[in-house]
Scaffold this motif. Structure first.
Motif, PDB file in Angstrom:
ATOM      1  N   ASN A   1       0.836  -1.156   0.175  1.00 56.05           N
ATOM      2  CA  ASN A   1       0.120  -0.054   0.107  1.00 56.05           C
ATOM      3  C   ASN A   1       0.846   1.271   0.001  1.00 56.05           C
ATOM      4  OD1 ASN A   1      -2.377  -1.506   0.117  1.00 56.05           O
ATOM      5  ND2 ASN A   1      -2.150  -1.692   2.518  1.00 56.05           N
ATOM      6  N   ILE A   2       0.699   2.201  -1.070  1.00 53.12           N
ATOM      7  CA  ILE A   2       1.516   3.394  -1.100  1.00 53.12           C
ATOM      8  C   ILE A   2       0.597   4.357  -0.360  1.00 53.12           C
ATOM      9  CG2 ILE A   2       2.198   5.159  -2.616  1.00 53.12           C
ATOM     10  CD1 ILE A   2       3.660   2.623  -2.753  1.00 53.12           C
ATOM     11  N   GLY A   3       0.866   5.263   0.593  1.00 55.03           N
ATOM     12  CA  GLY A   3       0.145   5.928   1.317  1.00 55.03           C
ATOM     13  C   GLY A   3      -0.293   7.083   0.629  1.00 55.03           C
ATOM     14  N   LYS A   4      -1.232   7.978   1.100  1.00 52.98           N
ATOM     15  CA  LYS A   4      -1.905   9.181   0.455  1.00 52.98           C
ATOM     16  C   LYS A   4      -0.599  10.191   0.403  1.00 52.98           C
ATOM     17  CE  LYS A   4      -6.306   8.521   2.468  1.00 52.98           C
ATOM     18  NZ  LYS A   4      -7.488   8.974   3.604  1.00 52.98           N
ATOM     19  N   ARG A   5      -0.902  11.184  -0.608  1.00 48.86           N
ATOM     20  CA  ARG A   5       0.015  12.000  -0.945  1.00 48.86           C
ATOM     21  C   ARG A   5       1.554  11.672  -0.846  1.00 48.86           C
ATOM     22  NH1 ARG A   5      -3.884  13.139   2.611  1.00 48.86           N
ATOM     23  NH2 ARG A   5      -2.370  12.771   4.338  1.00 48.86           N
ATOM     24  N   ASN A   6       1.834  10.645  -1.451  1.00 51.06           N
ATOM     25  CA  ASN A   6       3.315  10.203  -1.419  1.00 51.06           C
ATOM     26  C   ASN A   6       3.822  10.742  -2.920  1.00 51.06           C
ATOM     27  OD1 ASN A   6       4.234   6.940  -0.243  1.00 51.06           O
ATOM     28  ND2 ASN A   6       2.862   8.522   0.697  1.00 51.06           N
ATOM     29  N   ILE A   7       5.267  10.906  -2.968  1.00 46.18           N
ATOM     30  CA  ILE A   7       5.997  11.268  -4.075  1.00 46.18           C
ATOM     31  C   ILE A   7       6.984  10.225  -4.175  1.00 46.18           C
ATOM     32  CG2 ILE A   7       7.611  12.807  -5.031  1.00 46.18           C
ATOM     33  CD1 ILE A   7       6.354  15.158  -3.508  1.00 46.18           C
ATOM     34  N   ILE A   8       6.769   9.264  -5.279  1.00 43.43           N
ATOM     35  CA  ILE A   8       7.698   8.257  -5.600  1.00 43.43           C
ATOM     36  C   ILE A   8       8.595   8.792  -6.819  1.00 43.43           C
ATOM     37  CG2 ILE A   8       7.881   5.731  -6.063  1.00 43.43           C
ATOM     38  CD1 ILE A   8       6.314   6.214  -3.614  1.00 43.43           C
ATOM     39  N   GLY A   9       9.956   8.680  -6.530  1.00 41.54           N
ATOM     40  CA  GLY A   9      10.738   9.408  -7.622  1.00 41.54           C
ATOM     41  C   GLY A   9      11.058   8.687  -8.825  1.00 41.54           C
ATOM     42  N   ALA A  10      11.460   9.184  -9.813  1.00 44.02           N
ATOM     43  CA  ALA A  10      11.673   8.564 -11.021  1.00 44.02           C
ATOM     44  C   ALA A  10      12.740   7.462 -10.667  1.00 44.02           C
ATOM     45  CB  ALA A  10      12.165   9.573 -11.813  1.00 44.02           C
ATOM     46  N   GLY A  11      12.725   6.237 -11.340  1.00 44.60           N
ATOM     47  CA  GLY A  11      13.631   5.009 -11.052  1.00 44.60           C
ATOM     48  C   GLY A  11      13.567   4.356  -9.469  1.00 44.60           C
ATOM     49  N   ALA A  12      12.540   4.952  -8.731  1.00 48.54           N
ATOM     50  CA  ALA A  12      12.527   4.229  -7.426  1.00 48.54           C
ATOM     51  C   ALA A  12      12.114   3.130  -7.259  1.00 48.54           C
ATOM     52  CB  ALA A  12      11.720   5.190  -6.252  1.00 48.54           C
ATOM     53  N   ILE A  13      12.507   2.213  -6.458  1.00 50.70           N
ATOM     54  CA  ILE A  13      12.233   0.888  -6.249  1.00 50.70           C
ATOM     55  C   ILE A  13      11.424   0.560  -4.821  1.00 50.70           C
ATOM     56  CG2 ILE A  13      12.644  -1.619  -6.157  1.00 50.70           C
ATOM     57  CD1 ILE A  13      14.769  -1.087  -8.166  1.00 50.70           C
ATOM     58  N   ILE A  14      10.125   0.357  -5.067  1.00 50.58           N
ATOM     59  CA  ILE A  14       9.522   0.290  -3.528  1.00 50.58           C
ATOM     60  C   ILE A  14       8.987  -1.003  -3.024  1.00 50.58           C
ATOM     61  CG2 ILE A  14       7.392   1.402  -2.019  1.00 50.58           C
ATOM     62  CD1 ILE A  14       9.659   3.389  -2.989  1.00 50.58           C
ATOM     63  N   LEU A  15       9.558  -1.644  -1.964  1.00 55.79           N
ATOM     64  CA  LEU A  15       9.294  -3.008  -1.977  1.00 55.79           C
ATOM     65  C   LEU A  15       8.430  -3.409  -0.828  1.00 55.79           C
ATOM     66  CD1 LEU A  15      12.902  -4.191  -2.384  1.00 55.79           C
ATOM     67  CD2 LEU A  15      11.259  -4.357  -4.111  1.00 55.79           C
ATOM     68  N   SER A  16       7.911  -2.315   0.105  1.00 56.31           N
ATOM     69  CA  SER A  16       7.253  -2.376   1.149  1.00 56.31           C
ATOM     70  C   SER A  16       6.150  -1.140   1.299  1.00 56.31           C
ATOM     71  CB  SER A  16       8.045  -2.453   2.504  1.00 56.31           C
ATOM     72  OG  SER A  16       8.717  -1.268   2.642  1.00 56.31           O
ATOM     73  N   SER A  17       5.084  -1.332   2.138  1.00 57.26           N
ATOM     74  CA  SER A  17       4.189  -0.324   2.056  1.00 57.26           C
ATOM     75  C   SER A  17       4.612   1.158   2.868  1.00 57.26           C
ATOM     76  CB  SER A  17       2.993  -0.743   3.204  1.00 57.26           C
ATOM     77  OG  SER A  17       2.316  -1.865   2.557  1.00 57.26           O
ATOM     78  N   THR A  18       4.162   2.151   2.215  1.00 55.54           N
ATOM     79  CA  THR A  18       4.528   3.365   2.849  1.00 55.54           C
ATOM     80  C   THR A  18       3.531   3.976   3.560  1.00 55.54           C
ATOM     81  OG1 THR A  18       3.822   4.569   0.722  1.00 55.54           O
ATOM     82  CG2 THR A  18       5.973   3.294   0.571  1.00 55.54           C
ATOM     83  N   GLU A  19       3.836   5.077   4.318  1.00 52.36           N
ATOM     84  CA  GLU A  19       2.849   5.817   5.138  1.00 52.36           C
ATOM     85  C   GLU A  19       2.942   6.921   4.326  1.00 52.36           C
ATOM     86  OE1 GLU A  19       5.279   6.834   8.753  1.00 52.36           O
ATOM     87  OE2 GLU A  19       5.544   5.010   9.495  1.00 52.36           O
ATOM     88  N   ASP A  20       1.488   7.855   4.827  1.00 47.09           N
ATOM     89  CA  ASP A  20       1.032   9.039   4.199  1.00 47.09           C
ATOM     90  C   ASP A  20       2.070  10.004   4.079  1.00 47.09           C
ATOM     91  OD1 ASP A  20      -1.327   7.743   4.125  1.00 47.09           O
ATOM     92  OD2 ASP A  20      -2.398   8.777   5.488  1.00 47.09           O
ATOM     93  N   ASP A  21       2.211  10.897   3.056  1.00 48.18           N
ATOM     94  CA  ASP A  21       2.861  11.848   3.238  1.00 48.18           C
ATOM     95  C   ASP A  21       4.496  11.768   3.206  1.00 48.18           C
ATOM     96  OD1 ASP A  21       0.947  14.118   3.291  1.00 48.18           O
ATOM     97  OD2 ASP A  21       0.622  13.188   5.506  1.00 48.18           O
ATOM     98  N   SER A  22       4.909  10.454   2.349  1.00 47.58           N
ATOM     99  CA  SER A  22       6.224  10.095   2.334  1.00 47.58           C
ATOM    100  C   SER A  22       6.732  10.522   0.971  1.00 47.58           C
ATOM    101  CB  SER A  22       6.566   8.514   2.486  1.00 47.58           C
ATOM    102  OG  SER A  22       5.823   8.301   3.826  1.00 47.58           O
ATOM    103  N   VAL A  23       7.991  10.522   0.799  1.00 49.96           N
ATOM    104  CA  VAL A  23       8.902  11.156  -0.212  1.00 49.96           C
ATOM    105  C   VAL A  23       9.865   9.976  -0.472  1.00 49.96           C
ATOM    106  CG1 VAL A  23      10.103  12.760  -1.398  1.00 49.96           C
ATOM    107  CG2 VAL A  23       8.314  13.568  -0.047  1.00 49.96           C
ATOM    108  N   TYR A  24       9.929   9.519  -1.741  1.00 56.86           N
ATOM    109  CA  TYR A  24      11.060   8.426  -2.135  1.00 56.86           C
ATOM    110  C   TYR A  24      11.964   9.053  -3.197  1.00 56.86           C
ATOM    111  CZ  TYR A  24       8.911   5.500   1.425  1.00 56.86           C
ATOM    112  OH  TYR A  24       8.316   4.968   2.321  1.00 56.86           O
ATOM    113  N   PRO A  25      12.802   9.604  -3.179  1.00 54.68           N
ATOM    114  CA  PRO A  25      13.628  10.247  -4.059  1.00 54.68           C
ATOM    115  C   PRO A  25      14.694   9.056  -4.455  1.00 54.68           C
ATOM    116  CG  PRO A  25      14.593  11.118  -2.147  1.00 54.68           C
ATOM    117  CD  PRO A  25      13.402  10.308  -1.898  1.00 54.68           C
TER     118      PRO A  25
END
Length: 219
Positions: free
Chosen positions: A179-203
């Motif tokens: 689950n990707i939280g609300k208002r997330n920013i997942i950056g170009a080329g990012a690899i997300i392997l687990s759920s994220t919290e709201d308002d998270s940024v993954y550059p």
């Protein structure tokens, strides 16, 4: 039967939307629309630019559909607000779903902009006011909630939920059943392997410049 369409916006994305609706849909774009304070020209792409505050006075809600063509500024909230405002005026909200996308679900909301070469697998759900640029993969049983912006060539694996108002950059990969939280920013080329919290940024890290100049490289 051709349906008249008003596009909100006058930037590059509105120009792209005008192209797709004009050349690849049954809609006829009759006008563009902006908030009064942002109108600097009377026309755009040969069509009149109307003030949003009074658009319904001369372009009746029972004769025109509406499409909000905006980017992801303020994490899609500006587009979300205008989408709701157009609905409040009584307009039916259009979507564009490319005939050159492989779409295997009917569970798609309003004001969706879904471009070519995307694969949307069975049992997926696409919410309202979602942009899916070209070349994306959305796996089975995944949910993209309202007001998201998915760029190009992302992989959203099966059983993923992308929270509302999120942005997913080009070539990002989301593994299955997270689950990707609300208002997330997942950056170009990012690899997300687990759920994220709201308002998270993954550059993601930019590729480093080599110390060796290109003139020294044999190709």
């Amino acid at each position: 039967m051709t349906q008249k369409l008003i596009i909100f916006g006058s930037g590059e994305i509105a120009e792209v939307a005008h192209y797709y609706f004009t050349h690849h849909s049954d809609y006829e774009v009759t006008a563009f629309c902006l908030d009064q304070d942002y109108i600097t020209e009377d026309t755009f792409l040969g069509k009149p630019v109307l003030p949003f505050e009074t658009v319904q006075d001369h372009h009746k809600t029972d004769e025109h559909h509406f499409f909000i063509s905006m980017g992801y500024k303020n994490l899609n909230q500006l587009r979300a607000d205008k989408y709701q405002a157009a609905k409040n005026k009584g307009y039916e909200i259009a979507s564009y779903i490319s005939a050159n996308a492989n779409v295997m679900t009917d569970d798609i909301g309003e004001n969706v902009f879904l471009l070519e070469d995307s694969t949307i697998q069975p049992f997926t759900k696409i919410g309202n006011n979602v942009t899916l640029w070209s070349g994306n993969h959305v796996g089975h049983h995944s949910i993209i909630q309202d007001h998201c912006f998915i760029t190009s060539h992302t992989v959203i694996s099966g059983g993923v939920t992308v929270g509302e108002n999120s942005f997913v950059g080009v070539n990002a990969t989301l593994r299955d059943h997270i689950n990707i939280g609300k208002r997330n920013i997942i950056g170009a080329g990012a690899i997300i392997l687990s759920s994220t919290e709201d308002d998270s940024v993954y550059p993601s890290k930019e590729t480093e410049k080599s110390r060796v100049p290109s003139s020294k490289i044999r190709l």
